[in-house]
Design a protein around this motif. Structure first.
Motif, PDB file in Angstrom:
ATOM      1  N   HIS A  15      26.793  33.657  39.651  1.00  0.00           N
ATOM      2  CA  HIS A  15      26.538  34.475  38.460  1.00  0.00           C
ATOM      3  C   HIS A  15      27.824  35.157  38.009  1.00  0.00           C
ATOM      4  O   HIS A  15      28.652  35.577  38.823  1.00  0.00           O
ATOM      5  CB  HIS A  15      25.460  35.518  38.765  1.00  0.00           C
ATOM      6  N   GLU A  16      27.990  35.293  36.687  1.00  0.00           N
ATOM      7  CA  GLU A  16      29.224  35.850  36.132  1.00  0.00           C
ATOM      8  C   GLU A  16      29.449  37.308  36.510  1.00  0.00           C
ATOM      9  O   GLU A  16      30.583  37.802  36.443  1.00  0.00           O
ATOM     10  CB  GLU A  16      29.214  35.716  34.610  1.00  0.00           C
ATOM     11  N   LYS A  17      28.388  37.998  36.900  1.00  0.00           N
ATOM     12  CA  LYS A  17      28.541  39.397  37.297  1.00  0.00           C
ATOM     13  C   LYS A  17      28.650  39.571  38.810  1.00  0.00           C
ATOM     14  O   LYS A  17      28.525  40.677  39.318  1.00  0.00           O
ATOM     15  CB  LYS A  17      27.387  40.235  36.748  1.00  0.00           C
ATOM     16  N   VAL A  18      28.882  38.478  39.509  1.00  0.00           N
ATOM     17  CA  VAL A  18      29.297  38.542  40.911  1.00  0.00           C
ATOM     18  C   VAL A  18      30.787  38.230  40.907  1.00  0.00           C
ATOM     19  O   VAL A  18      31.199  37.100  40.628  1.00  0.00           O
ATOM     20  CB  VAL A  18      28.532  37.537  41.794  1.00  0.00           C
ATOM     21  N   ILE A  19      31.604  39.230  41.166  1.00  0.00           N
ATOM     22  CA  ILE A  19      33.049  39.078  40.987  1.00  0.00           C
ATOM     23  C   ILE A  19      33.795  39.416  42.270  1.00  0.00           C
ATOM     24  O   ILE A  19      33.245  40.027  43.196  1.00  0.00           O
ATOM     25  CB  ILE A  19      33.556  39.959  39.824  1.00  0.00           C
ATOM     26  N   GLN A  20      35.058  39.026  42.286  1.00  0.00           N
ATOM     27  CA  GLN A  20      35.909  39.271  43.445  1.00  0.00           C
ATOM     28  C   GLN A  20      36.611  40.624  43.334  1.00  0.00           C
ATOM     29  O   GLN A  20      36.880  41.119  42.234  1.00  0.00           O
ATOM     30  CB  GLN A  20      36.946  38.161  43.585  1.00  0.00           C
ATOM     31  N   ALA A  21      36.944  41.198  44.491  1.00  0.00           N
ATOM     32  CA  ALA A  21      37.476  42.561  44.543  1.00  0.00           C
ATOM     33  C   ALA A  21      38.874  42.676  43.941  1.00  0.00           C
ATOM     34  O   ALA A  21      39.130  43.548  43.101  1.00  0.00           O
ATOM     35  CB  ALA A  21      37.479  43.055  45.986  1.00  0.00           C
ATOM     36  N   LEU A  22      39.812  41.830  44.370  1.00  0.00           N
ATOM     37  CA  LEU A  22      41.205  42.007  43.952  1.00  0.00           C
ATOM     38  C   LEU A  22      41.401  41.857  42.446  1.00  0.00           C
ATOM     39  O   LEU A  22      42.110  42.674  41.837  1.00  0.00           O
ATOM     40  CB  LEU A  22      42.116  41.051  44.724  1.00  0.00           C
ATOM     41  N   PRO A  23      40.815  40.844  41.796  1.00  0.00           N
ATOM     42  CA  PRO A  23      40.960  40.783  40.337  1.00  0.00           C
ATOM     43  C   PRO A  23      40.392  42.012  39.635  1.00  0.00           C
ATOM     44  O   PRO A  23      40.951  42.473  38.631  1.00  0.00           O
ATOM     45  CB  PRO A  23      40.184  39.515  39.961  1.00  0.00           C
ATOM     46  N   LEU A  24      39.291  42.557  40.165  1.00  0.00           N
ATOM     47  CA  LEU A  24      38.712  43.757  39.566  1.00  0.00           C
ATOM     48  C   LEU A  24      39.643  44.952  39.736  1.00  0.00           C
ATOM     49  O   LEU A  24      39.876  45.717  38.790  1.00  0.00           O
ATOM     50  CB  LEU A  24      37.348  44.051  40.191  1.00  0.00           C
ATOM     51  N   LEU A  25      40.190  45.125  40.934  1.00  0.00           N
ATOM     52  CA  LEU A  25      41.110  46.241  41.164  1.00  0.00           C
ATOM     53  C   LEU A  25      42.343  46.132  40.279  1.00  0.00           C
ATOM     54  O   LEU A  25      42.836  47.131  39.744  1.00  0.00           O
ATOM     55  CB  LEU A  25      41.515  46.288  42.640  1.00  0.00           C
ATOM     56  N   GLU A  26      42.838  44.912  40.109  1.00  0.00           N
ATOM     57  CA  GLU A  26      43.997  44.703  39.233  1.00  0.00           C
ATOM     58  C   GLU A  26      43.648  45.061  37.787  1.00  0.00           C
ATOM     59  O   GLU A  26      44.444  45.700  37.083  1.00  0.00           O
ATOM     60  CB  GLU A  26      44.453  43.248  39.315  1.00  0.00           C
ATOM     61  N   LYS A  27      42.465  44.673  37.364  1.00  0.00           N
ATOM     62  CA  LYS A  27      42.038  44.972  35.998  1.00  0.00           C
ATOM     63  C   LYS A  27      41.902  46.478  35.783  1.00  0.00           C
ATOM     64  O   LYS A  27      42.278  47.009  34.729  1.00  0.00           O
ATOM     65  CB  LYS A  27      40.705  44.271  35.708  1.00  0.00           C
TER      66      LYS A  27
END
Length: 604
Positions: free
Chosen positions: A393-405
């Protein structure tokens, strides 16, 4: 007295004693009876080897220099030395100060006081738990509240309370004042156990002493001998040194990390540059390429520059720093602290080529031709997934890309990330806590209530995240679901509704390998509309040509190197995450070691 009297006494005097040669003896033989000593008598010592860490504090305080630390053949744990105190009772004044200052309470005095010998060498003993004669005499003098010599309570550092700090990304730990830092530095007993366990083997007691003496320039000199990222480590180091601090056995460990931060924060960057540039040694007109500007790459660049090498760092991101820049939240590590450390490194002549991806903008083969050696410090950048149903699902995301964003958004350099009403974070490490606490702040900044839940396999006691991260997360309103294993993402009408979890009964098997077991009957549905997976990262070796990669040796995805950071390819060195796993201070140590290895290789 005349001459006649003198002659009489001299000649006849001894004859008076002759008669006693034939008389019966009148000396009375008294039976050898031991007299019980007083309850707090200061007699010979005992030392519980199970408690004794070999810190040597007793030896340092002894006013008569009667105690020596002697190597012993025993197995030790991190934070212990294979040394035990030996006491010269020919010198000992039985003052008891060694007992008063013993950091673990292993050293005590018994009521034993008899040792008879005409050989002075026999008065040198190494006490054990049953005494110097192994006869288990009753305990005599022990430390009490009135004789405590250690300051067991840490000087508190001011910080913003949880309910207030969760409203912004401001650094909430404010740092020591001069008076606070000196008071905290005074608690150090100079045992050096911290230095032994530090991956970079920092000269910790030495720089703490400079705080006490208010000689911060000297403190900078000591720090930069082994760590060129002190502003970073003064905030986010895993501080294993504090875990083995001698004071911590009976009280609170010395705030080693905060004292390092104090030295660097209080010293202007221009003064630090002067110290760094004083150490430069011109050696050779050779060039070294470094791939990645994380902890290991920056450390390698710093120490290679001190040796006189021309160093160029290739960094794929728009700014240097790696995970320190793009992963660790601002409230833990402000950009200003990282920028200060990098500015010092660049002052040595280090060139950093930003927005340059090796394997795309420049190949490794090109670097081999243009440089005399290459160091790999690319880190772990690929997030791992649980791969349970629904993770696509598109709303299951990875931690590092989110922290970078999030970091880019807060700098005004990127779009605002989606801020859910209810977030579930899968994972129990520091990255999971970074995500949870960052999203809690974003929720508050959006006018929402904190609704973040952390789900992990481990119990609360087993969670790999730093304890302070967990405590602070709770203060900020984050909820924890320990011992839960994710089994399915609940999706209804295309929207995430929650996470199905089962009870995790154990994480590791009897051999210590990761092999979790579950009770499938114990099911809990945790509600949430977005899920972040923070269960670990893996390396990205796509920049390595297959021919070269086939010549490297790997173990569990990490590159094997020798003691100098050298791979199986002589001109190629590596360190940091891709060698030892994610940890800043280990990366710094790897970079320093590799710099020495490269210098050795280029001067064969």
């Amino acid at each position: 007295m005349n001459a006649k009297e003198i002659f009489k006494k001299t000649f006849w005097g001894p004859t008076i004693a002759w008669k006693y040669l034939f008389a019966k003896p009148i000396t009375i033989t008294v039976p050898k009876v031991y007299r019980e000593a007083a309850e707090r008598y200061r007699g010979f010592h005992i030392n519980d080897w199970e408690l004794c860490t070999g810190c040597g504090t007793c030896s340092k305080i002894c006013p008569t220099d009667a105690i020596k630390m002697i190597p012993v053949d025993i197995e030790t744990e991190p934070g212990e030395k294979a040394e035990k105190p030996a006491i010269d009772y020919g010198r000992c004044s039985f003052c008891g100060m060694c007992v008063d200052i013993c950091t673990t309470g292993s050293l005590k005095m018994t009521r034993e006081y008899i040792h008879i010998s005409d050989n002075p060498n026999t008065f040198f003993f190494m006490p054990e738990s049953d005494g110097i004669h192994h006869n288990n005499f009753p305990i005599g003098y022990v430390r009490d509240e009135d004789s405590e010599l250690l300051d067991l309570e840490r000087v508190e550092m001011e910080e913003i309370p949880g309910a207030e700090r969760v409203n912004s990304f401001i650094e909430f730990v404010k740092g020591y004042s001069k008076e606070q830092a000196i008071a905290e530095a005074a608690r150090c007993v100079d045992c050096e156990l911290c230095t032994d366990v530090c991956p970079a083997h920092m000269d910790i007691p030495e720089y703490i002493e400079t705080v006490f003496n208010d000689d911060l320039k000297r403190g900078v000199e000591w720090i930069y001998k082994t760590n060129p990222l002190p502003g970073v480590c003064g905030r986010v180091c895993t501080h294993n040194c504090e875990a083995v601090c001698s004071i911590g056995h009976r009280g609170e460990a010395v705030a080693i990390r905060w004292l390092k931060r104090y030295i660097i924060d209080q010293t202007p960057v221009e003064e630090i540059k002067k110290v760094a540039n004083e150490e430069i040694i011109k050696k050779a007109n050779k060039k070294v390429a470094i791939i990645g500007s994380g902890p290991s790459g920056l450390a390698a660049a710093y120490y290679l520059s001190l040796m006189g090498y021309k160093v160029t760092i290739f960094e794929a991101k728009p700014k240097a720093g790696g995970v320190m820049r793009y992963g660790i939240p601002r409230y833990r590590l402000p950009d200003e602290a990282l920028d200060k450390d990098i500015e010092v490194i660049q002052s040595l002549g280090v060139e950093i080529k930003l927005n340059t991806t090796v394997g795309k903008d420049v190949t490794l083969e090109q670097l081999k031709k243009e440089y005399d050696a290459v160091f790999l410090g690319t880190g772990f950048t690929i997030g791992k997934s649980t791969k349970i149903p629904g993770t696509e699902h598109e709303k299951v995301i990875q931690a590092l890309p989110l922290l970078e964003k999030i970091r880019d958004y807060l700098r005004g350099e990127g779009e605002k990330p989606e801020i859910p009403n209810s977030l579930i974070v899968i994972g129990g490490g520091n990255v999971a806590m970074d995500v949870a606490r960052s999203m809690a702040r974003l929720q508050k900044m959006e006018g929402k209530e904190v609704n973040v839940k952390v789900v992990c396999l481990e119990t609360m006691e087993e969670m790999p995240a730093d304890l302070e991260e967990i405590v602070e997360g709770k203060e900020e309103g984050i909820l924890f679901f320990p011992s839960r294993g994710p089994s399915e993402v609940i999706v209804e009408n295309g929207e995430i509704k929650g996470l199905k979890t089962v009870c995790c009964t154990s994480v590791f098997d009897e051999n210590g390998r990761f092999n979790p077991t579950f009770d499938e009957k114990d099911v809990i549905i945790i509600e949430g509309d977005m899920i972040v997976e923070a269960i670990g990262q893996a390396p990205d070796y796509s920049y390595l040509p297959e021919e070269l990669k086939s010549k490297l040796e790997f173990t569990r995805g990490r590159i094997l190197v020798n003691e100098y950071g050298q791979t199986s390819i002589p001109w190629l060195f590596a360190g940091g995450d891709i060698v030892h796993g994610p940890d800043i201070i280990n990366g710094i140590a790897d970079g320093h070691r590799a710099a020495e290895g490269i210098d050795r290789y280029l001067n064969q």
